[in-house]
Design an enzyme around this catalytic site. Sequence first.
Site, mmCIF file in Angstrom:
data_model
loop_
_atom_site.group_PDB
_atom_site.id
_atom_site.type_symbol
_atom_site.label_atom_id
_atom_site.label_comp_id
_atom_site.label_asym_id
_atom_site.label_seq_id
_atom_site.Cartn_x
_atom_site.Cartn_y
_atom_site.Cartn_z
ATOM 1 N N GLU A 1 77.289 -22.533 102.612
ATOM 2 C CA GLU A 1 76.454 -22.345 101.431
ATOM 3 C C GLU A 1 76.676 -23.448 100.399
ATOM 4 O O GLU A 1 75.722 -23.998 99.841
ATOM 5 C CB GLU A 1 76.760 -20.972 100.808
ATOM 6 C CG GLU A 1 76.087 -20.703 99.477
ATOM 7 C CD GLU A 1 74.575 -20.626 99.557
ATOM 8 O OE1 GLU A 1 73.928 -20.597 98.508
ATOM 9 O OE2 GLU A 1 74.023 -20.606 100.684
ATOM 10 N N HIS B 1 75.260 -26.909 101.308
ATOM 11 C CA HIS B 1 73.815 -26.900 101.064
ATOM 12 C C HIS B 1 73.523 -27.090 99.576
ATOM 13 O O HIS B 1 72.629 -27.851 99.198
ATOM 14 C CB HIS B 1 73.232 -25.575 101.568
ATOM 15 C CG HIS B 1 71.785 -25.407 101.274
ATOM 16 N ND1 HIS B 1 71.282 -24.304 100.616
ATOM 17 C CD2 HIS B 1 70.709 -26.202 101.509
ATOM 18 C CE1 HIS B 1 69.974 -24.423 100.478
ATOM 19 N NE2 HIS B 1 69.597 -25.562 100.998
ATOM 20 N N HIS C 1 61.784 -19.639 98.653
ATOM 21 C CA HIS C 1 62.749 -20.743 98.628
ATOM 22 C C HIS C 1 62.483 -21.705 99.787
ATOM 23 O O HIS C 1 62.537 -22.932 99.626
ATOM 24 C CB HIS C 1 64.160 -20.175 98.712
ATOM 25 C CG HIS C 1 65.235 -21.141 98.325
ATOM 26 N ND1 HIS C 1 65.146 -21.970 97.234
ATOM 27 C CD2 HIS C 1 66.432 -21.417 98.900
ATOM 28 C CE1 HIS C 1 66.238 -22.702 97.140
ATOM 29 N NE2 HIS C 1 67.034 -22.397 98.144
ATOM 30 N N HIS D 1 53.598 -13.320 113.748
ATOM 31 C CA HIS D 1 54.032 -14.725 113.756
ATOM 32 C C HIS D 1 53.649 -15.396 115.072
ATOM 33 O O HIS D 1 53.214 -16.549 115.088
ATOM 34 C CB HIS D 1 55.535 -14.798 113.524
ATOM 35 C CG HIS D 1 56.067 -16.199 113.453
ATOM 36 N ND1 HIS D 1 55.533 -17.159 112.620
ATOM 37 C CD2 HIS D 1 57.082 -16.821 114.122
ATOM 38 C CE1 HIS D 1 56.193 -18.301 112.771
ATOM 39 N NE2 HIS D 1 57.124 -18.125 113.678
ATOM 40 N N HIS E 1 63.410 -25.818 115.133
ATOM 41 C CA HIS E 1 62.096 -25.197 114.942
ATOM 42 C C HIS E 1 61.646 -25.349 113.491
ATOM 43 O O HIS E 1 60.471 -25.617 113.220
ATOM 44 C CB HIS E 1 62.195 -23.717 115.322
ATOM 45 C CG HIS E 1 60.877 -23.048 115.543
ATOM 46 N ND1 HIS E 1 59.906 -23.535 116.385
ATOM 47 C CD2 HIS E 1 60.365 -21.895 115.020
ATOM 48 C CE1 HIS E 1 58.860 -22.731 116.391
ATOM 49 N NE2 HIS E 1 59.115 -21.727 115.556
#
Length: 328
Positions: A71, A74, A133, A241, A298
């Site tokens: 975290e 990032h 986000h 999806h 992806h």
Amino acid sequence: MMKAFVWFSIVLALGVILLGAYTRLTDAGLGCPDWPGCYGTISVPDTQQAIERANQAFPERQVEPQKAWNEMIHRYFAGALGVFIAVIAVMGFKRPKAIRLLSSSLLVLVIFQALLGMWTVTLKLMPLVVMGHLLGGFSIFVLLCVLATRLQARESSDITRVKGRWCLIVAAFVVFVQISLGGWTSANYAATACTQFPICEGDWQQKLDFAGGFSLPKSDDGNYEYGRHSYAERMTIHIVHRAGAVVATLFVILAAFSLFRQGWLSSASWLLSLIVVQVGLGITNVVASLPLSVAVAHNGVALMLLASLVVFWVRTAPQTIFGDSQYG
């Protein structure tokens, strides 16, 4: 100088998005329960004494060093990107209208993105915020690519009108919607709701729940980690999806065909290559139960696909919403 800053920011933004995907997929979104620091410090507690203090301060979230580092790394990269975009906005202040508009829009967007990052933590992975986000990060990357394109066009006249270019922006919109569905799927932990391909297992048709799947789930404690939707709702999200992927693929092929007819062979080939790879990665995610490297890739290929469509749209018209004259 501005062009160099923009290109560096593009690379940095790509890294931030991939790191964000890695953080999300390793369940490290709450690796640090506070923001912008981690357990009240600017780094991850790394000594036994520091860890004990952190555990006492946040008894509901004991320190897991690996997740906390995922975290914080990032956040460090995202913070650096914010600084670079602020510099770009200052540089763009005396530039032509299109450049000024893009650079200032980027600054506004990155500030809002920082707020979304904070809310992701403080609202404990609320799906709508997590999806927002993700889309914010993608939007920043795309705008940086458009800005780089406009700067390049001023130097090389690298903009040519192409007939049927509407296919590009329509395909970009469809891909953006599909990315949103992917974000919703990931934010609600629905990526592994169906383990068979091309259809879901069992009597999936009888379990579809569109209203439940596309509503904000209830959480008694306000924590959305690991998802709060029922299996039927997650399965519905997953199925939608997959259906969206078929639609998006068709629109990308249509856009590539439009470019091919105008002689943009390399651009058309690039779009077709991206969509083939993306479909392959999506199938692999299902049949191999979401391998980490494949799932991160992806995200990356979806980003490249969206940015390519928008950039090609900008490059194929002298006048767009991003420029008030032929060269911005």
